[in-house]
Design a protein around this motif. Structure first.
Motif, PDB file in Angstrom:
ATOM      1  N   ALA A  44       0.796  -1.231   0.000  1.00  0.00           N
ATOM      2  CA  ALA A  44       0.000   0.000   0.000  1.00  0.00           C
ATOM      3  C   ALA A  44       0.826   1.278   0.000  1.00  0.00           C
ATOM      4  CB  ALA A  44      -0.950   0.001   1.201  1.00  0.00           C
ATOM      5  N   ASN A  45       2.074   1.215   0.397  1.00  0.00           N
ATOM      6  CA  ASN A  45       2.921   2.417   0.349  1.00  0.00           C
ATOM      7  C   ASN A  45       3.939   2.341  -0.789  1.00  0.00           C
ATOM      8  OD1 ASN A  45       4.738   0.582   1.355  1.00  0.00           O
ATOM      9  ND2 ASN A  45       4.982   1.575   3.331  1.00  0.00           N
ATOM     10  N   ASP A  46       3.861   1.307  -1.589  1.00  0.00           N
ATOM     11  CA  ASP A  46       4.672   1.110  -2.794  1.00  0.00           C
ATOM     12  C   ASP A  46       6.174   1.224  -2.536  1.00  0.00           C
ATOM     13  OD1 ASP A  46       4.752   0.296  -5.407  1.00  0.00           O
ATOM     14  OD2 ASP A  46       4.552   2.302  -6.254  1.00  0.00           O
ATOM     15  N   ASP A  47       6.619   0.609  -1.415  1.00  0.00           N
ATOM     16  CA  ASP A  47       8.054   0.628  -1.125  1.00  0.00           C
ATOM     17  C   ASP A  47       8.746  -0.663  -1.548  1.00  0.00           C
ATOM     18  OD1 ASP A  47       7.181  -1.143   0.817  1.00  0.00           O
ATOM     19  OD2 ASP A  47       8.035  -0.034   2.500  1.00  0.00           O
ATOM     20  N   GLY A  48       8.012  -1.549  -2.234  1.00  0.00           N
ATOM     21  CA  GLY A  48       8.603  -2.755  -2.771  1.00  0.00           C
ATOM     22  C   GLY A  48       8.621  -3.945  -1.832  1.00  0.00           C
ATOM     23  N   PRO A  67      -2.936  10.317   2.955  1.00  0.00           N
ATOM     24  CA  PRO A  67      -3.099  10.151   1.503  1.00  0.00           C
ATOM     25  C   PRO A  67      -3.482   8.714   1.140  1.00  0.00           C
ATOM     26  CG  PRO A  67      -1.008  11.213   2.009  1.00  0.00           C
ATOM     27  CD  PRO A  67      -1.592  10.758   3.316  1.00  0.00           C
ATOM     28  N   PRO A  68      -4.171   8.536   0.017  1.00  0.00           N
ATOM     29  CA  PRO A  68      -4.519   7.183  -0.439  1.00  0.00           C
ATOM     30  C   PRO A  68      -3.270   6.443  -0.900  1.00  0.00           C
ATOM     31  CG  PRO A  68      -5.073   8.772  -2.119  1.00  0.00           C
ATOM     32  CD  PRO A  68      -4.642   9.561  -0.918  1.00  0.00           C
ATOM     33  N   PRO A  69      -3.401   5.130  -1.046  1.00  0.00           N
ATOM     34  CA  PRO A  69      -2.279   4.381  -1.624  1.00  0.00           C
ATOM     35  C   PRO A  69      -1.916   4.953  -2.992  1.00  0.00           C
ATOM     36  CG  PRO A  69      -3.897   2.873  -0.710  1.00  0.00           C
ATOM     37  CD  PRO A  69      -4.510   4.244  -0.677  1.00  0.00           C
ATOM     38  N   PRO A  70      -0.658   4.784  -3.417  1.00  0.00           N
ATOM     39  CA  PRO A  70      -0.249   5.303  -4.727  1.00  0.00           C
ATOM     40  C   PRO A  70      -0.971   4.601  -5.873  1.00  0.00           C
ATOM     41  CG  PRO A  70       1.614   4.286  -3.563  1.00  0.00           C
ATOM     42  CD  PRO A  70       0.415   4.158  -2.688  1.00  0.00           C
ATOM     43  N   GLU A  71      -0.890   5.184  -7.036  1.00  0.00           N
ATOM     44  CA  GLU A  71      -1.500   4.619  -8.248  1.00  0.00           C
ATOM     45  C   GLU A  71      -0.917   3.245  -8.538  1.00  0.00           C
ATOM     46  OE1 GLU A  71      -4.046   5.940  -9.900  1.00  0.00           O
ATOM     47  OE2 GLU A  71      -4.036   7.584  -8.481  1.00  0.00           O
ATOM     48  N   VAL A  78      -1.433  -0.694 -13.763  1.00  0.00           N
ATOM     49  CA  VAL A  78      -0.180  -1.406 -13.538  1.00  0.00           C
ATOM     50  C   VAL A  78       0.696  -0.591 -12.607  1.00  0.00           C
ATOM     51  CG1 VAL A  78      -0.238  -2.654 -15.734  1.00  0.00           C
ATOM     52  CG2 VAL A  78       0.882  -0.430 -15.597  1.00  0.00           C
ATOM     53  N   ASP A  79       1.598  -1.271 -11.941  1.00  0.00           N
ATOM     54  CA  ASP A  79       2.524  -0.614 -11.027  1.00  0.00           C
ATOM     55  C   ASP A  79       3.531   0.187 -11.844  1.00  0.00           C
ATOM     56  OD1 ASP A  79       4.188   0.145  -8.960  1.00  0.00           O
ATOM     57  OD2 ASP A  79       4.355  -1.852  -8.108  1.00  0.00           O
ATOM     58  N   PRO A  80       3.645   1.489 -11.598  1.00  0.00           N
ATOM     59  CA  PRO A  80       4.615   2.281 -12.351  1.00  0.00           C
ATOM     60  C   PRO A  80       6.059   1.943 -11.977  1.00  0.00           C
ATOM     61  CG  PRO A  80       3.520   3.644 -10.712  1.00  0.00           C
ATOM     62  CD  PRO A  80       2.858   2.297 -10.689  1.00  0.00           C
ATOM     63  N   ILE A  81       6.238   1.242 -10.849  1.00  0.00           N
ATOM     64  CA  ILE A  81       7.572   0.843 -10.396  1.00  0.00           C
ATOM     65  C   ILE A  81       7.656  -0.680 -10.458  1.00  0.00           C
ATOM     66  CG2 ILE A  81       9.171   0.840  -8.453  1.00  0.00           C
ATOM     67  CD1 ILE A  81       7.664   3.371  -7.475  1.00  0.00           C
ATOM     68  N   ASP A  82       8.590  -1.198 -11.212  1.00  0.00           N
ATOM     69  CA  ASP A  82       8.750  -2.650 -11.322  1.00  0.00           C
ATOM     70  C   ASP A  82       9.544  -3.133 -10.116  1.00  0.00           C
ATOM     71  OD1 ASP A  82       8.762  -5.236 -12.176  1.00  0.00           O
ATOM     72  OD2 ASP A  82      10.132  -4.907 -13.849  1.00  0.00           O
ATOM     73  N   ASP A  83       8.810  -3.496  -9.051  1.00  0.00           N
ATOM     74  CA  ASP A  83       9.444  -3.890  -7.795  1.00  0.00           C
ATOM     75  C   ASP A  83       9.531  -5.401  -7.627  1.00  0.00           C
ATOM     76  OD1 ASP A  83       6.782  -4.528  -7.241  1.00  0.00           O
ATOM     77  OD2 ASP A  83       6.485  -2.706  -6.087  1.00  0.00           O
ATOM     78  N   GLY A  84       9.002  -6.150  -8.579  1.00  0.00           N
ATOM     79  CA  GLY A  84       9.101  -7.600  -8.538  1.00  0.00           C
ATOM     80  C   GLY A  84       8.076  -8.299  -7.661  1.00  0.00           C
TER      81      GLY A  84
END
Length: 94
Positions: A44-48, A67-71, A78-84
């Motif tokens: 939810a915080n998109d830290d991978g 704030p809401p979770p990131p997009e 799709v996740d804008p960050i490819d975190d695997g």
């Protein structure tokens, strides 16, 4: 790259509510659920990674005006960050 999902929808129920935090905490501390079908949604915080801060982020959004979770949040994307982390099943997202 991961499939389509809704950010903050940790239990793949199609919405973001308190059950998301419960699913994350259950997964982390009780092993139930044993795995999360869409790990990208649970981040939810998109830290991978999936950890306590994801449940705290969701609860802060729901109850404290954080704030809401990131997009992608609120709609499939799709996740804008490819975190695997990946996403094998996301309710309503194809």
């Amino acid at each position: 790259r991961a499939g389509r999902f809704r950010g903050g929808d940790a239990n793949s129920g199609g919405a973001t509510d308190i059950s998301e935090a419960v699913a994350i905490l259950g997964h982390l501390f009780r092993g139930a659920p044993e795995s999360l079908a869409c790990r990208d949604s649970a981040d939810a915080n998109d830290d991978g990674r999936i950890d306590l801060s994801d449940a705290v982020s969701i609860l802060g959004y729901l109850f404290l005006g954080a704030p809401p979770p990131p997009e992608p949040f609120g709609a499939c994307g799709v996740d804008p960050i490819d975190d695997g982390l990946g996403c094998s099943v996301a309710a309503g997202c194809r």
